[in-house]
Design an enzyme around this catalytic site. Structure first.
Site, PDB file in Angstrom:
ATOM      1  N   CYS A  41     -11.974  -7.712 -27.839  1.00 22.36           N
ATOM      2  CA  CYS A  41     -10.621  -7.712 -28.353  1.00 22.36           C
ATOM      3  C   CYS A  41     -10.461  -6.321 -29.195  1.00 22.36           C
ATOM      4  CB  CYS A  41     -10.709  -8.994 -29.327  1.00 22.36           C
ATOM      5  SG  CYS A  41      -9.266  -8.864 -30.382  1.00 22.36           S
ATOM      6  N   GLY A 180      -2.692  -8.085  -9.736  1.00 18.62           N
ATOM      7  CA  GLY A 180      -2.849  -9.381 -10.394  1.00 18.62           C
ATOM      8  C   GLY A 180      -1.779  -9.548 -11.418  1.00 18.62           C
ATOM      9  N   ALA A 181      -0.949 -10.697 -11.370  1.00 14.68           N
ATOM     10  CA  ALA A 181       0.366 -10.719 -12.243  1.00 14.68           C
ATOM     11  C   ALA A 181      -0.108 -11.626 -13.380  1.00 14.68           C
ATOM     12  CB  ALA A 181       1.390 -11.369 -11.317  1.00 14.68           C
ATOM     13  N   ILE A 184      -2.594  -9.681 -18.738  1.00 17.78           N
ATOM     14  CA  ILE A 184      -3.226  -8.299 -18.946  1.00 17.78           C
ATOM     15  C   ILE A 184      -2.351  -7.232 -17.978  1.00 17.78           C
ATOM     16  CG2 ILE A 184      -5.321  -7.039 -19.108  1.00 17.78           C
ATOM     17  CD1 ILE A 184      -6.928  -9.336 -19.805  1.00 17.78           C
ATOM     18  N   GLY A 185      -2.629  -7.654 -16.720  1.00 15.92           N
ATOM     19  CA  GLY A 185      -1.907  -6.881 -15.808  1.00 15.92           C
ATOM     20  C   GLY A 185      -0.304  -6.604 -16.116  1.00 15.92           C
ATOM     21  N   ASP A 314     -15.400 -16.589 -24.886  1.00 17.43           N
ATOM     22  CA  ASP A 314     -15.034 -16.269 -23.712  1.00 17.43           C
ATOM     23  C   ASP A 314     -16.211 -16.735 -22.888  1.00 17.43           C
ATOM     24  OD1 ASP A 314     -12.702 -15.286 -24.135  1.00 17.43           O
ATOM     25  OD2 ASP A 314     -13.204 -13.174 -23.240  1.00 17.43           O
ATOM     26  N   HIS A 446      19.383 -18.370 -41.765  1.00 21.93           N
ATOM     27  CA  HIS A 446      20.004 -17.826 -41.144  1.00 21.93           C
ATOM     28  C   HIS A 446      20.285 -16.429 -41.370  1.00 21.93           C
ATOM     29  CE1 HIS A 446      23.967 -17.316 -38.506  1.00 21.93           C
ATOM     30  NE2 HIS A 446      24.327 -16.609 -39.650  1.00 21.93           N
TER      31      HIS A 446
HETATM   32  C1  LIG Z   1      -6.786  -5.762 -22.065  1.00 20.43           C
HETATM   33  C2  LIG Z   1      -7.232  -7.015 -22.837  1.00 20.43           C
HETATM   34  C3  LIG Z   1      -6.080  -7.530 -23.710  1.00 20.43           C
HETATM   35  C4  LIG Z   1      -6.242  -8.777 -24.208  1.00 20.43           C
HETATM   36  N1  LIG Z   1      -5.269  -9.051 -25.181  1.00 20.43           N
HETATM   37  C5  LIG Z   1      -5.497 -10.311 -25.804  1.00 20.43           C
HETATM   38  C6  LIG Z   1      -4.445 -10.682 -26.635  1.00 20.43           C
HETATM   39  O1  LIG Z   1      -3.639 -10.040 -26.833  1.00 20.43           O
HETATM   40  N2  LIG Z   1      -4.700 -11.766 -27.413  1.00 20.43           N
HETATM   41  C7  LIG Z   1      -5.970 -12.716 -27.240  1.00 20.43           C
HETATM   42  O2  LIG Z   1      -5.874 -13.785 -27.701  1.00 20.43           O
HETATM   43  N3  LIG Z   1      -6.609 -12.110 -26.274  1.00 20.43           N
HETATM   44  C8  LIG Z   1      -6.772 -11.119 -25.704  1.00 20.43           C
HETATM   45  N4  LIG Z   1      -7.674 -10.598 -24.852  1.00 20.43           N
HETATM   46  C9  LIG Z   1      -8.961 -11.447 -24.315  1.00 20.43           C
HETATM   47  C10 LIG Z   1      -9.738 -11.272 -25.905  1.00 20.43           C
HETATM   48  O3  LIG Z   1     -10.050  -9.821 -25.999  1.00 20.43           O
HETATM   49  C11 LIG Z   1     -10.805 -12.095 -25.562  1.00 20.43           C
HETATM   50  O4  LIG Z   1     -10.702 -13.353 -25.346  1.00 20.43           O
HETATM   51  C12 LIG Z   1     -12.053 -11.946 -26.851  1.00 20.43           C
HETATM   52  O5  LIG Z   1     -12.333 -10.698 -27.165  1.00 20.43           O
HETATM   53  C13 LIG Z   1     -13.244 -13.075 -26.751  1.00 20.43           C
HETATM   54  O6  LIG Z   1     -14.019 -12.928 -27.912  1.00 20.43           O
HETATM   55  P1  LIG Z   1     -15.490 -13.148 -27.800  1.00 20.43           P
HETATM   56  O7  LIG Z   1     -15.897 -12.985 -29.059  1.00 20.43           O
HETATM   57  O8  LIG Z   1     -15.767 -14.441 -27.118  1.00 20.43           O
HETATM   58  O9  LIG Z   1     -16.102 -11.898 -26.781  1.00 20.43           O
HETATM   59  P2  LIG Z   1     -16.114 -10.322 -26.892  1.00 20.43           P
HETATM   60  O10 LIG Z   1     -14.766  -9.772 -27.650  1.00 20.43           O
HETATM   61  O11 LIG Z   1     -16.179 -10.248 -25.303  1.00 20.43           O
HETATM   62  O12 LIG Z   1     -17.337  -9.842 -27.577  1.00 20.43           O
HETATM   63  C14 LIG Z   1     -18.714  -9.961 -26.906  1.00 20.43           C
HETATM   64  C15 LIG Z   1     -19.570  -8.944 -27.678  1.00 20.43           C
HETATM   65  O13 LIG Z   1     -20.731  -9.412 -27.396  1.00 20.43           O
HETATM   66  C16 LIG Z   1     -21.485  -8.076 -27.387  1.00 20.43           C
HETATM   67  N5  LIG Z   1     -22.755  -8.558 -26.324  1.00 20.43           N
HETATM   68  C17 LIG Z   1     -22.681  -9.040 -24.937  1.00 20.43           C
HETATM   69  N6  LIG Z   1     -23.972  -9.307 -24.784  1.00 20.43           N
HETATM   70  C18 LIG Z   1     -24.902  -8.663 -25.647  1.00 20.43           C
HETATM   71  C19 LIG Z   1     -26.152  -8.831 -25.924  1.00 20.43           C
HETATM   72  N7  LIG Z   1     -27.034  -9.429 -25.185  1.00 20.43           N
HETATM   73  N8  LIG Z   1     -26.543  -8.646 -26.960  1.00 20.43           N
HETATM   74  C20 LIG Z   1     -25.776  -7.943 -28.095  1.00 20.43           C
HETATM   75  N9  LIG Z   1     -24.571  -8.031 -27.865  1.00 20.43           N
HETATM   76  C21 LIG Z   1     -23.763  -8.480 -26.786  1.00 20.43           C
HETATM   77  C22 LIG Z   1     -20.361  -7.080 -26.584  1.00 20.43           C
HETATM   78  O14 LIG Z   1     -20.910  -5.705 -26.615  1.00 20.43           O
HETATM   79  C23 LIG Z   1     -19.362  -7.668 -27.208  1.00 20.43           C
HETATM   80  O15 LIG Z   1     -19.189  -6.652 -28.071  1.00 20.43           O
HETATM   81  C24 LIG Z   1      -7.526  -9.296 -24.162  1.00 20.43           C
HETATM   82  C25 LIG Z   1      -8.583  -8.851 -23.234  1.00 20.43           C
HETATM   83  C26 LIG Z   1      -8.436  -7.593 -22.573  1.00 20.43           C
HETATM   84  C27 LIG Z   1      -9.486  -7.159 -21.710  1.00 20.43           C
END
Ligand SMILES: Cc1cc2nc3c(=O)[nH]c(=O)nc-3n(C[C@H](O)[C@H](O)[C@H](O)COP(=O)(O)OP(=O)(O)OC[C@H]3O[C@@H](n4cnc5c(N)ncnc54)[C@H](O)[C@@H]3O)c2cc1C
Length: 467
Positions: A41, A180-181, A184-185, A314, A446
């Site tokens: 994120c 992909g539409a 993110i795309g 995620d 308003h």
């Molecule tokens: C381009 C893009 C735009 C986005 N825009 C939005 C948005 O506007 N709004 C929104 O809600 N979501 C958005 N998202 C989705 C959002 O980024 C994810 O849903 C969110 O980051 C998920 O959070 P998380 O904590 O589950 O995992 P992540 O943010 O993926 O974090 C996981 C972390 O775990 C670490 N990790 C992985 N395995 C290990 C390990 N074995 N040991 C130690 N560390 C590890 C990784 O390095 C990472 O830092 C976007 C995603 C992308 C790619």
């Protein structure tokens, strides 16, 4: 070292979970393999993409709309390097903020790959190979997701890029082809179109924004087409070949089968979704179960099949959204501290940060029809909203869907300027089980765009005032 809780991954799920756990008195540590906190994120997702959306929107405003407001700035010039440092500053500000918050809440931080050595044991393997073992009562896996790959297509992050590469391009591609539409795309396609690229989006399905309300998708596609993005729907990509002198040839054919054609592009952006990330965690050793999509399986308390191991964000089922991950982080921390954490999956807003924005919460018309739920729909166009008219931002509408019998709001869908902020009042209303009449009888200031939400709620019972 011994903890109540070790969280693996410091994305929005992991760092929020750790802070909430520490607030509740649990001795907490986090393990992160990236150099900075904040996960996908903050580093390569929400934050950098929104910084570029903001900057490119300002560029387009100056280019195309300032003159209409009586502001003559000549022809604005793009300094892409500077725009990229603006984005990097936003990212750094946010990742440092998380570091500060973890320290403030006395969460211990370990840098390296976290591997679950067994229930209650997390090994931290540093980049230099050094390792240490953490003992803990509970483990929360918050390792997030990675970009999904298209079979046979190699992402080199130069010509064929993922969202990560598309946030780092060092020049504006003349032709950008987006595969992909989805959200993110379309967001990244919008960024590069505003900066000067000819953008074509190829989508396998017959619509944009799969999963969102169909009417919203149609209107949104029309608006993006008007802005200059070309769409090839019901089309599948069968091959991408990078040329010797750069650029790529992309072979496509109708999804249902038929004659193939080749499209040329300077850069190809592969945006076909994301997959759960569990590499290096040692899940097979400890026997943590995953589903057929590779997501860690949990029960309603985020517990995996192995006692003491939980998962959020995620890496488990549900929408891949930062705020969903955060709320799950809070919920699991509260459960581990003996409280009753809870996430209402029926009220998770979803926003596309283009211009105009798209925002939705709750059920779509398609879902209600499929579930056989009778509903009334109230719609209000921004062309009839005073503030939208004054601002010249009249594209889009608000649609409120309410139960035909009880009038309870079941879903709201918005295309329009600032839709991402407008959806918040509806999410609150839905959390409180509001009826469309509750929203309609609430006084809205308003002139604001929020009046369109009120009018759409009035329209559910056919009593909108301004249409
Ligand atoms: C381009 C893009 C735009 C986005 N825009 C939005 C948005 O506007 N709004 C929104 O809600 N979501 C958005 N998202 C989705 C959002 O980024 C994810 O849903 C969110 O980051 C998920 O959070 P998380 O904590 O589950 O995992 P992540 O943010 O993926 O974090 C996981 C972390 O775990 C670490 N990790 C992985 N395995 C290990 C390990 N074995 N040991 C130690 N560390 C590890 C990784 O390095 C990472 O830092 C976007 C995603 C992308 C790619």
């Amino acid at each position: 070292m011994s903890y109540d809780l070790v969280v693996i991954g410091t994305g929005p799920g992991g760092y929020v979970c750790a802070i909430r756990a520490a607030q509740l008195g649990l001795r907490t540590a986090v393990v992160e393999k990236r150099a900075t906190h904040g996960g996908t994120c903050l580093n390569v997702g929400c934050i950098p993409s929104k910084a570029l959306l903001h900057a490119s929107e300002a560029f387009e405003e100056a280019n195309k709309h300032f003159a209409d407001l009586g502001i003559d700035v000549g022809t604005p010039k793009l300094d892409l390097k500077k725009m990229m440092s603006f984005k990097a500053e936003g990212v750094a500000g946010n990742t440092k903020g998380v570091e500060f918050l973890l320290k403030k809440n006395k969460v211990d931080t370990f840098h390296g790959t976290g591997r679950i050595a067994g229930a209650g044991r997390v090994e931290v393997i540093a980049e230099d190979g050094g390792n240490q073992m953490l003992e803990t009562k509970s483990i929360v896996i918050a390792t997030g997701s990675d970009v999904a790959r298209l079979p046979g297509v190699t992402i080199d992050e130069k010509v064929v890029v993922s969202s990560t590469g598309a946030l780092e391009l060092d020049r504006v591609p003349k032709k950008l082809l987006v595969i992909g539409a989805g959200v993110i795309g379309l967001e990244l396609g919008s960024v590069w179109r505003r900066l000067g690229s000819e953008v074509t989006v190829v989508e396998y399905l017959d619509r944009v924004l799969p999963g969102m309300d169909g009417e919203v998708g149609k209107q949104f596609q029309r608006i993006l087409t008007k802005q200059g993005i070309a769409f090839k729907l019901s089309t599948k990509v069968t091959g991408v070949e990078v040329g010797k002198k750069g650029g790529a040839s992309v072979t496509v054919e109708p999804a249902a089968g038929g004659e193939a054609e080749t499209l040329q592009a300077d850069v190809v952006l592969v945006c076909i979704g994301r997959t759960p990330y569990t590499e290096g965690l040692g899940l097979d050793t400890v026997g943590v179960q995953r589903d057929d999509k590779g997501r860690i399986q949990t029960d309603s308390h985020y517990a995996t099949n192995v006692t003491g191991i939980y998962a959020i964000g995620d890496v488990i089922a549900g929408p891949m959204l930062a705020h969903k991950a955060e709320d799950e982080g809070v919920a699991v921390a509260e459960m581990l501290a003996g409280q009753s954490g809870h996430v209402n999956y029926g009220v998770i807003p979803n926003v596309v940060y283009t211009f105009p924005e798209v925002a939705s919460v709750g059920k779509t018309e398609e879902e209600l029809t499929k579930d056989g739920i009778a509903y009334n729909a109230g719609k209000f166009p921004f062309t009839a909203n005073g503030r939208a008219k004054a601002n010249g931002t009249t594209d889009g509408f608000v649609k409120v869907l309410a139960d035909a019998q009880t009038d309870r709001v079941l879903g709201v869908h918005i295309v329009g300027a600032d839709a991402g902020n407008l959806i918040a009042e509806v999410a609150v209303a839905m959390e409180f089980g509001a009826s469309s009449e509750d929203i309609a009888r609430t006084c809205h200031a308003h002139p604001t765009l929020t009046e369109a939400v009120k009018e759409a709620a009035l329209a559910v019972n056919k009593r909108a005032i301004h249409v």
